[in-house]
Design a protein around this motif. Structure first.
Motif, PDB file in Angstrom:
ATOM      1  N   MET A  47       0.770  -1.124  -0.101  1.00 41.99           N
ATOM      2  CA  MET A  47      -0.105   0.006  -0.120  1.00 41.99           C
ATOM      3  C   MET A  47       0.868   1.339  -0.047  1.00 41.99           C
ATOM      4  O   MET A  47       0.381   2.174  -0.480  1.00 41.99           O
ATOM      5  N   VAL A  48       2.092   1.213   0.720  1.00 45.62           N
ATOM      6  CA  VAL A  48       2.703   2.690   0.682  1.00 45.62           C
ATOM      7  C   VAL A  48       3.808   2.546  -0.392  1.00 45.62           C
ATOM      8  O   VAL A  48       4.023   3.469  -1.206  1.00 45.62           O
ATOM      9  N   ARG A  49       4.596   1.563  -0.439  1.00 48.97           N
ATOM     10  CA  ARG A  49       5.646   1.601  -1.249  1.00 48.97           C
ATOM     11  C   ARG A  49       5.569   1.869  -2.811  1.00 48.97           C
ATOM     12  O   ARG A  49       6.110   2.687  -3.501  1.00 48.97           O
ATOM     13  N   PRO A  50       4.285   1.232  -3.356  1.00 45.00           N
ATOM     14  CA  PRO A  50       3.921   1.456  -4.740  1.00 45.00           C
ATOM     15  C   PRO A  50       3.468   2.829  -5.025  1.00 45.00           C
ATOM     16  O   PRO A  50       3.943   3.402  -6.110  1.00 45.00           O
ATOM     17  N   VAL A  51       3.034   3.710  -3.963  1.00 38.82           N
ATOM     18  CA  VAL A  51       2.870   5.029  -4.230  1.00 38.82           C
ATOM     19  C   VAL A  51       4.022   5.708  -4.187  1.00 38.82           C
ATOM     20  O   VAL A  51       4.263   6.781  -5.297  1.00 38.82           O
ATOM     21  N   LEU A  52       4.988   5.648  -3.245  1.00 35.90           N
ATOM     22  CA  LEU A  52       6.453   6.204  -3.554  1.00 35.90           C
ATOM     23  C   LEU A  52       7.245   5.683  -4.783  1.00 35.90           C
ATOM     24  O   LEU A  52       7.751   6.644  -5.126  1.00 35.90           O
ATOM     25  N   GLU A  53       7.065   4.356  -5.221  1.00 36.38           N
ATOM     26  CA  GLU A  53       7.998   3.926  -6.425  1.00 36.38           C
ATOM     27  C   GLU A  53       7.343   4.799  -7.481  1.00 36.38           C
ATOM     28  O   GLU A  53       8.265   4.961  -8.516  1.00 36.38           O
ATOM     29  N   TYR A  54       6.033   5.200  -7.646  1.00 37.68           N
ATOM     30  CA  TYR A  54       5.597   5.619  -8.746  1.00 37.68           C
ATOM     31  C   TYR A  54       6.349   7.162  -9.051  1.00 37.68           C
ATOM     32  O   TYR A  54       6.539   7.422 -10.265  1.00 37.68           O
ATOM     33  N   VAL A  55       6.747   7.757  -8.074  1.00 38.62           N
ATOM     34  CA  VAL A  55       7.506   8.961  -8.288  1.00 38.62           C
ATOM     35  C   VAL A  55       8.813   8.616  -8.377  1.00 38.62           C
ATOM     36  O   VAL A  55       9.576   9.467  -9.225  1.00 38.62           O
ATOM     37  N   TRP A  56       9.371   7.582  -7.533  1.00 37.64           N
ATOM     38  CA  TRP A  56      10.866   7.376  -7.943  1.00 37.64           C
ATOM     39  C   TRP A  56      11.129   7.170  -9.210  1.00 37.64           C
ATOM     40  O   TRP A  56      12.608   7.187  -9.720  1.00 37.64           O
ATOM     41  N   GLN A  57      10.506   6.624 -10.300  1.00 39.51           N
ATOM     42  CA  GLN A  57      10.984   6.435 -11.426  1.00 39.51           C
ATOM     43  C   GLN A  57      11.268   7.552 -12.323  1.00 39.51           C
ATOM     44  O   GLN A  57      11.635   7.331 -13.547  1.00 39.51           O
ATOM     45  N   THR A  58      11.144   8.754 -11.925  1.00 34.39           N
ATOM     46  CA  THR A  58      11.289   9.947 -12.623  1.00 34.39           C
ATOM     47  C   THR A  58      12.545  10.625 -11.958  1.00 34.39           C
ATOM     48  O   THR A  58      13.361  10.033 -10.976  1.00 34.39           O
ATOM     49  N   ASN A  59      13.446  11.421 -12.729  1.00 37.11           N
ATOM     50  CA  ASN A  59      14.556  12.166 -12.498  1.00 37.11           C
ATOM     51  C   ASN A  59      14.226  13.367 -11.776  1.00 37.11           C
ATOM     52  O   ASN A  59      14.034  14.231 -12.425  1.00 37.11           O
ATOM     53  N   LEU A  60      14.382  13.393 -10.333  1.00 41.34           N
ATOM     54  CA  LEU A  60      13.866  14.391  -9.658  1.00 41.34           C
ATOM     55  C   LEU A  60      15.054  15.087  -8.824  1.00 41.34           C
ATOM     56  O   LEU A  60      16.080  14.664  -8.558  1.00 41.34           O
ATOM     57  N   PRO A  61      14.876  16.513  -8.589  1.00 37.28           N
ATOM     58  CA  PRO A  61      15.920  17.224  -7.990  1.00 37.28           C
ATOM     59  C   PRO A  61      15.799  16.600  -6.582  1.00 37.28           C
ATOM     60  O   PRO A  61      14.965  16.309  -6.155  1.00 37.28           O
ATOM     61  N   GLN A  62      16.989  16.836  -5.974  1.00 39.06           N
ATOM     62  CA  GLN A  62      17.468  16.260  -4.679  1.00 39.06           C
ATOM     63  C   GLN A  62      16.439  16.739  -3.686  1.00 39.06           C
ATOM     64  O   GLN A  62      16.071  16.105  -2.791  1.00 39.06           O
ATOM     65  N   TYR A  63      15.958  18.032  -3.757  1.00 40.64           N
ATOM     66  CA  TYR A  63      15.318  18.472  -2.638  1.00 40.64           C
ATOM     67  C   TYR A  63      13.658  17.988  -2.583  1.00 40.64           C
ATOM     68  O   TYR A  63      13.204  17.836  -1.552  1.00 40.64           O
ATOM     69  N   ILE A  64      13.490  17.609  -3.917  1.00 42.40           N
ATOM     70  CA  ILE A  64      12.057  16.690  -3.909  1.00 42.40           C
ATOM     71  C   ILE A  64      12.237  15.608  -3.560  1.00 42.40           C
ATOM     72  O   ILE A  64      11.417  14.718  -2.716  1.00 42.40           O
ATOM     73  N   SER A  65      13.212  14.719  -3.832  1.00 39.12           N
ATOM     74  CA  SER A  65      13.655  13.087  -3.593  1.00 39.12           C
ATOM     75  C   SER A  65      13.695  13.213  -2.194  1.00 39.12           C
ATOM     76  O   SER A  65      13.036  12.464  -1.294  1.00 39.12           O
ATOM     77  N   ASP A  66      14.242  14.287  -1.324  1.00 42.79           N
ATOM     78  CA  ASP A  66      14.344  14.257   0.110  1.00 42.79           C
ATOM     79  C   ASP A  66      13.066  14.333   0.889  1.00 42.79           C
ATOM     80  O   ASP A  66      12.635  13.709   1.976  1.00 42.79           O
ATOM     81  N   ASN A  67      11.755  14.874   0.075  1.00 46.79           N
ATOM     82  CA  ASN A  67      10.531  14.880   0.884  1.00 46.79           C
ATOM     83  C   ASN A  67      10.002  13.304   0.652  1.00 46.79           C
ATOM     84  O   ASN A  67       9.172  12.867   1.746  1.00 46.79           O
ATOM     85  N   ILE A  68      10.177  12.612  -0.358  1.00 47.94           N
ATOM     86  CA  ILE A  68       9.838  11.156  -0.464  1.00 47.94           C
ATOM     87  C   ILE A  68      10.661  10.158   0.567  1.00 47.94           C
ATOM     88  O   ILE A  68      10.179   9.479   0.989  1.00 47.94           O
ATOM     89  N   GLU A  69      11.865  10.479   0.598  1.00 48.51           N
ATOM     90  CA  GLU A  69      12.696   9.778   1.576  1.00 48.51           C
ATOM     91  C   GLU A  69      12.356   9.978   2.850  1.00 48.51           C
ATOM     92  O   GLU A  69      12.316   8.912   3.540  1.00 48.51           O
ATOM     93  N   VAL A  70      11.849  10.940   3.466  1.00 48.21           N
ATOM     94  CA  VAL A  70      11.232  11.187   4.920  1.00 48.21           C
ATOM     95  C   VAL A  70       9.983  10.073   5.132  1.00 48.21           C
ATOM     96  O   VAL A  70      10.194   9.588   5.981  1.00 48.21           O
ATOM     97  N   ILE A  71       9.083   9.960   4.288  1.00 44.68           N
ATOM     98  CA  ILE A  71       8.153   9.118   4.168  1.00 44.68           C
ATOM     99  C   ILE A  71       8.686   7.719   4.211  1.00 44.68           C
ATOM    100  O   ILE A  71       8.197   6.852   5.339  1.00 44.68           O
ATOM    101  N   GLN A  72       9.577   7.428   3.570  1.00 42.18           N
ATOM    102  CA  GLN A  72      10.543   6.117   3.726  1.00 42.18           C
ATOM    103  C   GLN A  72      10.516   5.732   4.951  1.00 42.18           C
ATOM    104  O   GLN A  72      10.635   4.664   5.373  1.00 42.18           O
ATOM    105  N   LYS A  73      11.558   6.779   5.566  1.00 40.80           N
ATOM    106  CA  LYS A  73      12.041   6.581   6.820  1.00 40.80           C
ATOM    107  C   LYS A  73      11.192   6.268   7.990  1.00 40.80           C
ATOM    108  O   LYS A  73      11.291   5.569   8.765  1.00 40.80           O
TER     109      LYS A  73
END
Length: 81
Positions: A47-73
């Motif tokens: 339920m959680v990981r698929p939502v986050l992986e949908y975004v990870w497939q793009t080439n994002l700037p670091q500051y945006i990736s950090d927002n996703i990483e917070v949820i992951q942690k």
């Protein structure tokens, strides 16, 4: 997918982080109810990981990736205290 006027990923990532955060809150509630760690992992993977992986497939700037990483942690902290 959220497409903004300026064609950036900011709004889309913000929506994804909110969606994952709501699902993560549900995981915390289930943990408090006594669900097993194995079941929490299953819920996270389904339920959680698929939502986050949908975004990870793009080439994002670091500051945006950090927002996703917070949820992951936070999710990993919920599963493995």
């Amino acid at each position: 997918m959220t497409i903004s006027q300026d064609l950036t990923w900011n709004e889309h990532v913000e929506n994804i982080v909110k969606k994952a955060g709501r699902r993560l809150y549900m995981m915390y509630q289930l943990k408090r109810a006594g669900i097993t760690q194995k079941d929490l992992v299953s819920i996270y993977v389904s339920m959680v990981r698929p939502v986050l992986e949908y975004v990870w497939q793009t080439n994002l700037p670091q500051y945006i990736s950090d927002n996703i990483e917070v949820i992951q942690k936070r999710a990993l902290k919920c599963i493995f205290p």
